[in-house]
Design an enzyme around this catalytic site. Structure first.
Site, PDB file in Angstrom:
ATOM      1  N   LYS A  91       0.833  -1.204   0.000  1.00  0.00           N
ATOM      2  CA  LYS A  91       0.000   0.000   0.000  1.00  0.00           C
ATOM      3  C   LYS A  91       0.872   1.260   0.000  1.00  0.00           C
ATOM      4  O   LYS A  91       1.880   1.324   0.704  1.00  0.00           O
ATOM      5  CB  LYS A  91      -0.910  -0.029   1.226  1.00  0.00           C
ATOM      6  CG  LYS A  91      -1.926   1.097   1.318  1.00  0.00           C
ATOM      7  CD  LYS A  91      -2.801   0.897   2.555  1.00  0.00           C
ATOM      8  CE  LYS A  91      -3.816   2.010   2.717  1.00  0.00           C
ATOM      9  NZ  LYS A  91      -4.674   1.805   3.907  1.00  0.00           N
ATOM     10  N   SER A 166      -9.505   2.245   2.880  1.00  0.00           N
ATOM     11  CA  SER A 166      -8.547   2.950   2.057  1.00  0.00           C
ATOM     12  C   SER A 166      -7.577   2.005   1.336  1.00  0.00           C
ATOM     13  O   SER A 166      -6.820   2.449   0.474  1.00  0.00           O
ATOM     14  CB  SER A 166      -7.732   3.926   2.926  1.00  0.00           C
ATOM     15  OG  SER A 166      -6.988   3.227   3.907  1.00  0.00           O
ATOM     16  N   SER A 190     -10.164  -0.282   7.021  1.00  0.00           N
ATOM     17  CA  SER A 190      -9.575  -0.101   5.694  1.00  0.00           C
ATOM     18  C   SER A 190      -8.954  -1.348   5.092  1.00  0.00           C
ATOM     19  O   SER A 190      -8.605  -1.355   3.913  1.00  0.00           O
ATOM     20  CB  SER A 190      -8.524   1.016   5.738  1.00  0.00           C
ATOM     21  OG  SER A 190      -9.128   2.270   5.912  1.00  0.00           O
TER      22      SER A 190
END
Length: 472
Positions: A91, A166, A190
């Site tokens: 990420k 996210s 997330s």
């Protein structure tokens, strides 16, 4: 072939989405090569990335070189490490040597990193192939993954729909078959929301289980593994967990989740679907009800305890996130506001109404919540809850847009997810496991919540659910 279901109809999908544990087994047997899989995933990315948009950067040439090295190791020329030859998407909030950490934003200074985040370093040392960096909502805030820096990330099951946020890029890459494993961050859901939306497994470990010098001070925030299966999450967790000197919150107790999680007694499962502003919408509810029925038929002991979920969970959790992000938002106003995503501009407006007293209210809410859950978790192996109330939020849907679910008006911010309650109780381990697809073709996941720091029980319950729902 419609654009909406693009990746589900492309060739090579079975190979590209093969679970990590199965790939590792075949690599050891020499019936499959890491080079074949990495080549297939690169080809898949070249086909689907123009639409799915799960990556910010790729390192495909280096990945192929690592795959050839892994092939040699499986052939007896070197040590075979735990993640040998398996691709792992990182990420875009965690530093990776040779990559840029933008946090999904145009306003962040993002030079090429010269050192790995501790989690990334552990993946690299374990033989993981760091082939791509995955998209995130700006500053890892927001339930869709759409930024001015990197554009819109879309759900491979239906590209009109968000993969969640996210950690949307991580989940979308797994669903699209362009990564085997991924890591995400979870301070309100997330990891779990994107896992549910994309039909993969994701884990929120107890706070401190995985070191994070950057965000470890926030007791809501954790780094978690994502994979095709519960076992894949366990494999990656065992690599990235453990104390690290740079994070004083990281736990010195080392927990290794064993393989063969499906064996053992049938779990005692508590079920509660009413923790949000309303219950799940009808299509999601049908999938969840069918899953519970199948688990009972497979021998699980099912309970339906009365839980008085505090009505201010959403307000408390969203206020916490707002305050934690406040400085990062404020510093770019007014000079660079036009470069920020609409979500952050909207959050800035919410921040103006924040109250200091809400911090004490937030803590009191968490105490009331745990008082309700403690006896349930004491008497059961795990609590089952929905991950989201709906599963068809648009890829570019804004948080102020309203939805009607069961006659109740909800916003597109925290109202449609049910994960943040368990970040308020950050030491509870929680997995999201896919349990089917609604009539709209989009996956539905269930949260599996266990007692504080009891990772292994959470994984055993989740593996049982996965085995039952994967059968037939």
């Amino acid at each position: 072939m419609t654009m909406k279901t693009l990746t589900r109809l492309l060739p090579g999908d079975e190979l590209c989405r093969m679970p990590a544990l199965e790939l590792r087994k075949r690599y050891r047997e020499r019936s499959l090569s890491p080079v074949e899989v990495v080549e297939a995933q690169i080809a898949q990315a070249e086909r689907v990335e123009p639409v799915v948009n799960a990556f910010t950067e790729t390192f495909f040439e280096a990945a192929l070189a690592q795959a050839r090295e892994a092939e040699a190791r499986y052939g007896g020329r070197g040590e075979v490490r735990p993640l040998e030859g398996l691709t792992v998407a990182v990420k875009d909030v965690y530093d990776q040597v040779g990559g840029r950490t933008t946090r999904g934003s145009r306003v962040v200074e993002s030079p090429v990193a010269e050192a790995d985040h501790p989690v990334v370093a552990r993946i690299r040392a374990a033989g993981g192939i760091l082939h791509a960096r995955s998209t995130t909502s700006e500053f890892a805030m927001g339930w869709i993954t759409a930024t001015k820096a990197w554009g819109v990330t879309r759900n491979p099951w239906n590209t009109d729909v968000t993969p969640g946020g996210s950690s949307g890029g991580s989940a979308a890459s797994l669903a699209a078959g362009t990564s085997t494993l991924a890591i995400g961050g979870d301070s309100a859901g997330s990891v779990r929301v994107p896992a549910s939306m994309c039909g993969i497994a994701g884990y929120k470990p107890p706070h401190g289980r995985v070191p994070d010098p950057d965000e470890g001070h926030d007791v809501y925030s954790v780094i978690g593994p994502m994979g095709q299966t519960v076992g894949d999450c366990a494999l990656l967790l065992n690599v990235i967990s453990g104390c690290h000197a740079a994070d004083m919150h990281s736990l010195r107790e080392r927990v290794a989740v064993p393989e063969g999680l499906g064996s053992g007694s049938r779990p005692r499962l508590a079920v509660s679907f009413d923790l949000g502003p309303t219950g799940p919408e009808a299509g999601v509810r049908r999938v969840l009800d069918e899953a519970v029925a199948r688990l009972a038929a497979a021998g699980a002991e099912i309970g339906h305890p009365a839980i008085d979920w505090p009505g201010d969970i959403t307000e408390a959790a969203s206020h916490h996130a707002l305050v934690m992000l406040g400085d990062a938002i404020t510093r770019y106003f007014p000079d660079r506001a036009e470069e920020l995503s609409p979500y952050l501009v909207w959050q800035r407006e919410q921040l103006e109404g924040a109250r200091v007293s809400a911090l004490a209210e937030e803590r009191a809410c968490a105490q009331r919540l745990y008082a309700q859950l403690e006896p349930v978790l004491r008497d059961h192996d795990a609590l089952l809850c929905p991950t989201t109330l709906v599963n068809d939020v648009g890829a570019e849907q804004m948080p102020w847009e309203r939805m009607e679910v069961n006659g109740v008006s909800l916003n597109t911010d925290y109202d449609w997810v049910t994960t943040h309650a368990f970040n308020m109780l950050g030491v509870l381990p929680v997995l999201t496991v896919p349990v089917g697809r609604a009539e709209n073709g989009i996956p539905v996941g269930v949260q599996v919540v266990a007692r504080s720091f009891d990772d292994i029980t959470a994984f055993r319950a989740a593996a049982f659910i996965e085995a039952v729902m994967g059968a037939g």
